[in-house]
Structure formats: C-alpha cells, structure tokens
Write a protein that holds these residues in place. Sequence first.
Motif, short mmCIF file in Angstrom:
data_model
loop_
_atom_site.label_atom_id
_atom_site.label_comp_id
_atom_site.label_asym_id
_atom_site.label_seq_id
_atom_site.Cartn_x
_atom_site.Cartn_y
_atom_site.Cartn_z
N ILE A 138 0.84 -1.42 0.00
CA ILE A 138 0.17 -0.03 0.08
C ILE A 138 0.91 1.01 0.22
CG2 ILE A 138 -1.60 1.18 1.35
CD1 ILE A 138 -3.10 -1.45 2.00
N SER A 139 2.01 1.15 0.97
CA SER A 139 2.68 2.38 0.91
C SER A 139 3.29 2.64 -0.54
CB SER A 139 3.85 2.08 2.38
OG SER A 139 4.73 1.74 1.91
N GLU A 262 21.49 6.87 -4.80
CA GLU A 262 21.99 7.87 -5.79
C GLU A 262 21.17 9.34 -6.99
OE1 GLU A 262 25.12 8.73 -5.15
OE2 GLU A 262 25.72 7.68 -3.99
N LEU A 263 20.72 8.49 -7.22
CA LEU A 263 20.00 8.81 -8.04
C LEU A 263 18.61 9.89 -6.69
CD1 LEU A 263 18.82 10.17 -11.03
CD2 LEU A 263 17.64 7.82 -10.73
N ILE A 264 18.16 9.80 -6.43
CA ILE A 264 17.09 10.02 -5.37
C ILE A 264 17.96 11.56 -4.65
CG2 ILE A 264 16.07 9.76 -2.87
CD1 ILE A 264 15.31 7.36 -3.73
N ALA A 265 18.91 11.10 -4.48
CA ALA A 265 19.98 12.06 -3.55
C ALA A 265 20.48 13.78 -4.55
CB ALA A 265 21.38 11.47 -3.25
N TYR A 323 6.58 13.94 -8.79
CA TYR A 323 6.81 12.15 -9.18
C TYR A 323 8.14 11.52 -9.10
CZ TYR A 323 2.17 14.69 -10.47
OH TYR A 323 1.23 15.42 -10.37
N LEU A 324 9.16 11.96 -9.83
CA LEU A 324 10.68 11.59 -9.47
C LEU A 324 10.79 10.50 -9.03
CD1 LEU A 324 12.19 9.74 -11.52
CD2 LEU A 324 13.65 11.71 -11.67
N LEU A 325 10.72 11.71 -7.33
CA LEU A 325 11.18 11.15 -6.78
C LEU A 325 10.54 10.02 -5.63
CD1 LEU A 325 12.61 14.33 -4.68
CD2 LEU A 325 13.75 12.34 -4.90
N GLU A 326 8.89 10.50 -5.60
CA GLU A 326 8.39 9.66 -5.10
C GLU A 326 8.27 7.94 -5.20
OE1 GLU A 326 5.04 11.93 -3.25
OE2 GLU A 326 4.38 11.76 -5.36
N ALA A 327 8.43 7.84 -6.86
CA ALA A 327 8.48 6.60 -8.22
C ALA A 327 9.59 6.03 -6.94
CB ALA A 327 8.46 6.83 -9.02
N LYS A 329 11.54 6.49 -4.33
CA LYS A 329 11.92 6.56 -2.80
C LYS A 329 10.57 5.28 -2.98
CE LYS A 329 12.85 10.92 -1.02
NZ LYS A 329 12.58 12.16 -0.34
N ALA A 330 9.72 4.55 -3.75
CA ALA A 330 8.97 3.66 -3.20
C ALA A 330 9.29 2.11 -3.60
CB ALA A 330 7.19 3.34 -4.27
N ALA A 331 10.13 2.75 -4.76
CA ALA A 331 10.98 1.17 -5.47
C ALA A 331 11.56 0.25 -4.71
CB ALA A 331 11.81 1.42 -6.33
N PRO A 332 11.06 -0.68 -4.23
CA PRO A 332 11.90 -1.75 -2.59
C PRO A 332 12.97 -2.66 -3.39
CG PRO A 332 9.96 -2.98 -4.02
CD PRO A 332 9.87 -1.63 -4.47
N ALA A 333 14.22 -1.68 -3.99
CA ALA A 333 15.23 -2.69 -4.56
C ALA A 333 16.52 -1.43 -4.73
CB ALA A 333 15.36 -2.75 -5.90
N ASP A 334 17.68 -1.79 -4.55
CA ASP A 334 18.52 -0.60 -4.41
C ASP A 334 18.85 -0.16 -5.34
OD1 ASP A 334 19.00 -0.76 -2.22
OD2 ASP A 334 20.70 -2.73 -2.22
N ASP A 335 19.12 -0.95 -6.82
CA ASP A 335 18.82 -0.62 -7.85
C ASP A 335 17.55 -0.94 -9.32
OD1 ASP A 335 22.49 -0.10 -7.40
OD2 ASP A 335 22.38 -2.66 -7.13
#
Length: 372
Positions: A138-139, A262-265, A323-327, A329-335
Amino acid sequence: MKFTCEKPLLLGAILTASRAAVAKSPIPLLEGLLLEAEDDNVKITGYDLKTGIVTNVSAEVEKPGGIVLNARLLSEIIRKMPGQYVTISVSSGYVAQISSEMSDFEVLGSPTSDYPELPAVDEQDTMQIKESILKKMISQTIFAVSDNESRPIHTGALFETENNELTIVAVDGYRLALRRESLENTEVPELSFVVPGTALSEVERIVSDKDGSLTIKLGSKHIIFTVNDTLLISRRLEGDFLNYKNSLPQQAKYKLKVEKDELIAAVERVSLIISDKLKSPVRCVFSEGVVKLHSVSALGKASDECVISGNGDELEIGFNDKYLLEALKAAPADDVNLDLNSSVTPCIISPADDSDNFLYMILPVRLKAYEG
C-alpha cells in the motif's frame, strides 16, 4: 452499561475506531463512536457512511449495554486520565460517567439505536496476506492514487489476483505505480476490484510491520480487511479501471541501470530551488555512463550528475521532481532500471534484476528551451 478497562488498551481502540469518524459533520452522530459492552469485551465502532472501523478490547463488564459518544472528546478524556484503569458507566438519560482514580467526567451521549448500521457484506471470496507485506504494498503505491473526483474509479487502487499473486495498481493520469507479491493461500480465484484510497490509507495505519496474517473478504459491493481484533469495512469503487497492461510501453530503446539512492540524492539536490510556487521540471540528459540533471527557477539554477550503466545517446527528458522522487523512494530495490524511448514517452522504473514485483511509470514534462 458499565465496564472497566486498561487505559492504554481502551485509548488504542478508541483512536483506531476514530479514524473512521467524521471530524465535523452536519450529522453529529457521525462524529461519534459506538461503544457496546458485552461478556468480557467492548466493541468500538466508527463509521462515516463510506468506511467503517470496528475494533474490540478486553474489559471487565459489570453491566452490558451501549452508547454513542463524541470521538474527539472521548479520546481526549481517556488520554488525560491519570490511572491505569478507566471505568465507563451509563445512567438514565444517556449520560456516561467516565472515571479513573480521582478524575470524573459526565458526558452526554446518544442511544445506540440512532447510530447508522454498518452494511451487511455478502461474503464471496477470501484471501490472506501477511500484514507487513500488505503494508509495504500500500505504501509503495498509494501515492499514485488520484484525487481527481471527475474519475472516481481512479481515486482507488486496483487489486488483482492471478496465479496466487496479488497485484496492486494505482494511477492518477501522470504516473502509475504497481506492486506484486505472492499470497499465502493457494486457492484464491482470479479477482479484480478497486478499493478507495481513503480506506487503504486507514488499512496502512491499522496493520503492523509484523508477519501476522491479514484477511481480505470480498463482497459484491463492499470489502472487509480483518487484522487481529480490528476490521475495516469499505465500499468498493465501481467502473472501468485503466487497462494498465495496454498502457505500458512494450519495448525500450534505452535500458539504463542506476543505483536508486544515488539518483534520489541528485534529484533532491537540484530540486532545492523548486517549490509549489516555483514549479519547474528536472531536466535529465542521459549520456554514456552518466545522467546530467538541471533545474531552473526564479531562485536560480542547479545542476548535478549521477552515474548510470548504459548509454542514453544524449536523450533529454523532463520530469516533475515530486513524481520522480516518490517513485524512486517507493521502489523496493537498491538498483533499478530506467526504460526510455523518447523525450515525450513515459519512463519505466523496474527492478534491475528483471523481476516483476514492482513497476513505476512516469509521464515526462514538456521542456522549454534551456536558459543558460
């Protein structure tokens, strides 16, 4: 009615049920909670005519009965009580006496007969899933649920079951979020239904990070989530949900790999000069082994870089930073993989290991000529 209950247990149950009570309503009863005491149990119900939450708490019941009390006032009184135990009794005239040690309140309530009844659910299908898994699913999708009431069906998330897997999909016209996980029981039929986003927000708060099982019961018009001593009942949304499978690009001209954090930062840094009042896209240029990020607003300019695996042939594409950051950050993977085709087609974010447990699609923002 008269019962005595441990304060922490009672307060927790009241706060849980209060999530379905209306803060302000022309119907005062919808601002209340229904308390019903019987045997060694007190059932507490909140209901806003769309979503209902029922939770149970153990208590020493001296006299069975019920009453409706204002949710906000009741929670504040219980919260401020000094002792470990709280006693609630109801006298004639629907006056509730709430006491603990030397503290005592008398609060006017309403008869239980005036409280709206929860809808009866004609249970058709049942599935089970771990609390922790559903909470994460859900989150990791709810941020993409639409708040546009012109398309009511998209103000909820699509639940689909197939091959003993549960898929949750949310769309809002600008992005899509998809999460998929295996179910515990192996005899779940193929199902497809839409749960309101408001109800899912409450489910996310109710469930824990533990591995206990949660049961989902599906009726023709309603759905029930049951976890431990609490159940949430919500209406289903009716209508044609987006055929998301046909909306996803089938091929990618550029398949790039990036370390998510790295991309989030980098995106967060170039977004510092962007705000709700100073909206501006993040301009991304995908080159050999690197993505260059730029942003421009009335506050100034910012640029940064992030290492990637692959070559985007200088593809330039703009994204809404939120939108880019929320996606990401939600992705459950390091790469993650970034699948791209052109500056005007969606970006697909998926697992770098090519599994299919998540997928995020983001539509690009049309770019103007870059200044400076």
